[in-house]
Motif scaffolding. Structure first.
Motif, mmCIF file in Angstrom:
data_model
loop_
_atom_site.group_PDB
_atom_site.id
_atom_site.type_symbol
_atom_site.label_atom_id
_atom_site.label_comp_id
_atom_site.label_asym_id
_atom_site.label_seq_id
_atom_site.Cartn_x
_atom_site.Cartn_y
_atom_site.Cartn_z
ATOM 1 N N PRO A 93 -98.424 -66.733 63.013
ATOM 2 C CA PRO A 93 -99.813 -66.818 62.449
ATOM 3 C C PRO A 93 -100.282 -68.220 62.142
ATOM 4 C CG PRO A 93 -98.416 -65.171 61.065
ATOM 5 C CD PRO A 93 -97.689 -65.765 62.094
ATOM 6 N N VAL A 94 -101.454 -68.419 62.295
ATOM 7 C CA VAL A 94 -102.024 -69.828 62.301
ATOM 8 C C VAL A 94 -103.036 -69.843 61.272
ATOM 9 C CG1 VAL A 94 -103.687 -69.573 64.330
ATOM 10 C CG2 VAL A 94 -102.851 -71.798 63.774
ATOM 11 N N LEU A 95 -102.978 -70.864 60.381
ATOM 12 C CA LEU A 95 -103.991 -71.202 59.218
ATOM 13 C C LEU A 95 -104.431 -72.512 59.969
ATOM 14 C CD1 LEU A 95 -105.674 -71.705 56.814
ATOM 15 C CD2 LEU A 95 -103.427 -72.710 55.595
ATOM 16 N N VAL A 96 -105.903 -72.121 60.297
ATOM 17 C CA VAL A 96 -106.562 -73.455 60.727
ATOM 18 C C VAL A 96 -107.484 -74.122 59.873
ATOM 19 C CG1 VAL A 96 -108.211 -73.918 62.663
ATOM 20 C CG2 VAL A 96 -106.423 -72.282 63.150
ATOM 21 N N ASP A 97 -107.275 -75.332 59.783
ATOM 22 C CA ASP A 97 -108.233 -76.321 58.791
ATOM 23 C C ASP A 97 -109.432 -76.688 59.744
ATOM 24 O OD1 ASP A 97 -109.687 -78.110 57.360
ATOM 25 O OD2 ASP A 97 -107.860 -79.191 56.838
ATOM 26 N N GLY A 98 -110.528 -75.965 59.484
ATOM 27 C CA GLY A 98 -111.969 -76.330 60.468
ATOM 28 C C GLY A 98 -112.645 -77.262 59.941
ATOM 29 N N ALA A 99 -112.421 -78.031 58.996
ATOM 30 C CA ALA A 99 -113.131 -79.030 58.251
ATOM 31 C C ALA A 99 -114.000 -79.850 59.263
ATOM 32 C CB ALA A 99 -112.349 -79.861 57.208
ATOM 33 N N GLN A 100 -113.046 -80.419 60.195
ATOM 34 C CA GLN A 100 -113.718 -81.268 61.380
ATOM 35 C C GLN A 100 -114.120 -80.756 62.551
ATOM 36 O OE1 GLN A 100 -114.521 -84.032 60.391
ATOM 37 N NE2 GLN A 100 -113.544 -84.169 58.475
ATOM 38 N N SER A 101 -114.240 -79.432 62.616
ATOM 39 C CA SER A 101 -114.597 -78.584 63.912
ATOM 40 C C SER A 101 -115.767 -77.762 63.763
ATOM 41 C CB SER A 101 -113.295 -77.850 64.521
ATOM 42 O OG SER A 101 -112.892 -76.895 63.826
ATOM 43 N N VAL A 102 -115.705 -76.993 62.811
ATOM 44 C CA VAL A 102 -116.965 -75.981 62.478
ATOM 45 C C VAL A 102 -118.286 -76.489 62.364
ATOM 46 C CG1 VAL A 102 -117.822 -74.065 61.490
ATOM 47 C CG2 VAL A 102 -115.374 -74.232 61.788
ATOM 48 N N GLY A 103 -119.100 -76.812 63.133
ATOM 49 C CA GLY A 103 -120.308 -77.383 63.274
ATOM 50 C C GLY A 103 -120.219 -78.622 63.874
ATOM 51 N N ALA A 104 -119.142 -78.989 64.245
ATOM 52 C CA ALA A 104 -119.050 -80.354 65.274
ATOM 53 C C ALA A 104 -119.058 -79.993 66.672
ATOM 54 C CB ALA A 104 -118.013 -81.220 64.857
ATOM 55 N N ILE A 105 -118.062 -78.902 66.858
ATOM 56 C CA ILE A 105 -117.782 -78.382 68.293
ATOM 57 C C ILE A 105 -117.848 -77.157 68.411
ATOM 58 C CG2 ILE A 105 -116.225 -80.559 69.081
ATOM 59 C CD1 ILE A 105 -113.920 -78.744 68.483
ATOM 60 N N PRO A 106 -117.996 -76.355 69.388
ATOM 61 C CA PRO A 106 -118.225 -74.730 69.557
ATOM 62 C C PRO A 106 -116.665 -74.335 68.965
ATOM 63 C CG PRO A 106 -119.051 -75.809 71.549
ATOM 64 C CD PRO A 106 -118.425 -76.980 70.646
ATOM 65 N N VAL A 107 -116.869 -73.255 68.263
ATOM 66 C CA VAL A 107 -115.746 -72.831 67.628
ATOM 67 C C VAL A 107 -115.841 -71.255 67.708
ATOM 68 C CG1 VAL A 107 -114.159 -72.444 65.471
ATOM 69 C CG2 VAL A 107 -115.381 -74.966 66.048
#
Length: 363
Positions: free
Chosen positions: A180-194
């Motif tokens: 399982p992976v916990l993804v910190d999306g602080a610098q991705s969601v809204g910056a690049i397509p996720v």
């Protein structure tokens, strides 16, 4: 500034950029910390505060309206990353999302969690508080894969590293390891397509690249039933007894934290609605242009997989350069202990912003 071709801006760029009054004075290159606030976002915030001021913050209509706003925001954030609303819980930050996950997994001292040497404390703090055995490796796929053992219970990784802007192949790592992976999306969601498909857990920041109000965000939970509720709130239950036993709400809403104001909810909805269709494409073009131009005046750090963060070594004391830039109306940030300065390229960023940055670096 140079003989490089100018950035071709999309139709409507100037009008869209004009939503942010701060950009009239400041080259705002720090959305990785806080995004700029648009006029419509602030109007939504002020409208809700005025409503509270005039009508009060009590009564069933007020409560029901705010609860409806919660569900609208839940659906909007879920749609942004391609999941159903039932898989998203509202949070105040990515750190809160990480705490919900790490606490809910009930990790033990003999469980291993693999993370990298370039994670933010918002992820590292919850990991180390868990009591699990935290394995720190270099931030690349080969190092992460090599560290996996039968005792590995979780991969805890940033989608985009806050230091250099490197993009980690989190879904590929999940598929290759079965962990399982916990993804910190602080610098991705809204910056690049996720797309959250393939991620067990994904944290979302509302105030960074989405340009929403402070203390807003979300957490995607692919399978809410497998995660224990360790910090229950009134908004995560469908009924409770006087001894404290309770029925959790269906789906990820069971992890919802405490009250979120109607102002914050409305402000985030306004910010999401203001994003143009060309946001990702233009931001990527600007970031590439930034890298090309900055490489001529500073030592650029260019990771193999790039995001909207541009990191460089200024050749002088970073904190002093950041302060000098700030006085000149150019907002960037230092990455402590790294010798790096980081610029954030959003969909609102212009070539003129880069001109101002380079001018100070050249002075």
């Amino acid at each position: 500034m140079s003989d490089a071709p100018a950035i071709t801006t999309p139709t409507g760029f100037e009008d869209a950029r004009a939503q942010f009054p701060v950009l009239e004075r400041i080259a705002y290159l720090n959305a990785g910390t806080f995004g700029p606030l648009a006029r419509g976002t602030v109007e939504a915030l002020q409208g809700e505060i005025a409503r509270d001021f005039e009508d009060g913050r009590s009564g069933l209509p007020c409560f029901e309206r705010t609860m409806a706003l919660r569900e609208t925001v839940r659906a909007a954030l879920a749609a942004l990353v391609g999941v159903e609303a039932g898989h998203l819980t509202l949070t105040s930050s990515t750190t809160e999302g990480c705490n919900i996950v790490v606490g809910g997994l009930e990790l033990r001292p003999d469980d291993e969690v693999i993370t990298t040497s370039e994670e933010h404390f918002g992820l590292l703090g919850p990991l180390h508080a868990s009591g699990a055995n935290i394995v720190v490796v270099a931030p690349d796929a080969d190092s992460i894969l090599a560290a996996v053992t039968p005792r590995t219970k979780l991969l805890a990784l940033s989608h985009v590293l806050w230091t250099t802007g490197r993009v980690l192949p989190v879904c590929d790592l999940r598929e290759a390891t079965g962990v399982p992976v916990l993804v910190d999306g602080a610098q991705s969601v809204g910056a690049i397509p996720v797309e959250a498909a393939g991620m067990d857990f994904l944290t979302i920041s509302g105030q960074k690249w989405l340009c929403g109000p402070d203390s807003t965000g979300g957490l995607v939970v692919a399978d809410p039933e497998r995660l224990r509720v360790t910090a229950p709130s009134y908004f995560g239950q469908d009924g409770y007894e006087l001894d404290g036993t309770f029925v959790a709400r269906p789906g990820a809403a069971r992890f919802d934290p405490a009250w979120i104001s109607a102002a914050a909810l409305s402000g985030l909805l306004a910010a999401l609605a203001e994003r143009p269709a060309w946001a990702f494409a233009h931001a990527a073009t600007v970031a590439d242009h930034f890298r090309e131009q900055l490489s001529r005046v500073v030592e650029l750090v260019t990771p193999p997989d790039r995001s909207m963060l541009v990191a460089f070594r200024p050749g002088r004391v970073p904190s002093e350069v950041v302060a000098e830039l700030h006085l000149a109306g150019v907002h960037v940030r230092e990455i402590p202990g790294s010798g790096l300065i980081r610029a954030s390229c959003g969909w609102w960023t212009s070539e003129g912003d880069l001109d101002r940055l380079v001018a100070v670096l050249n002075s």
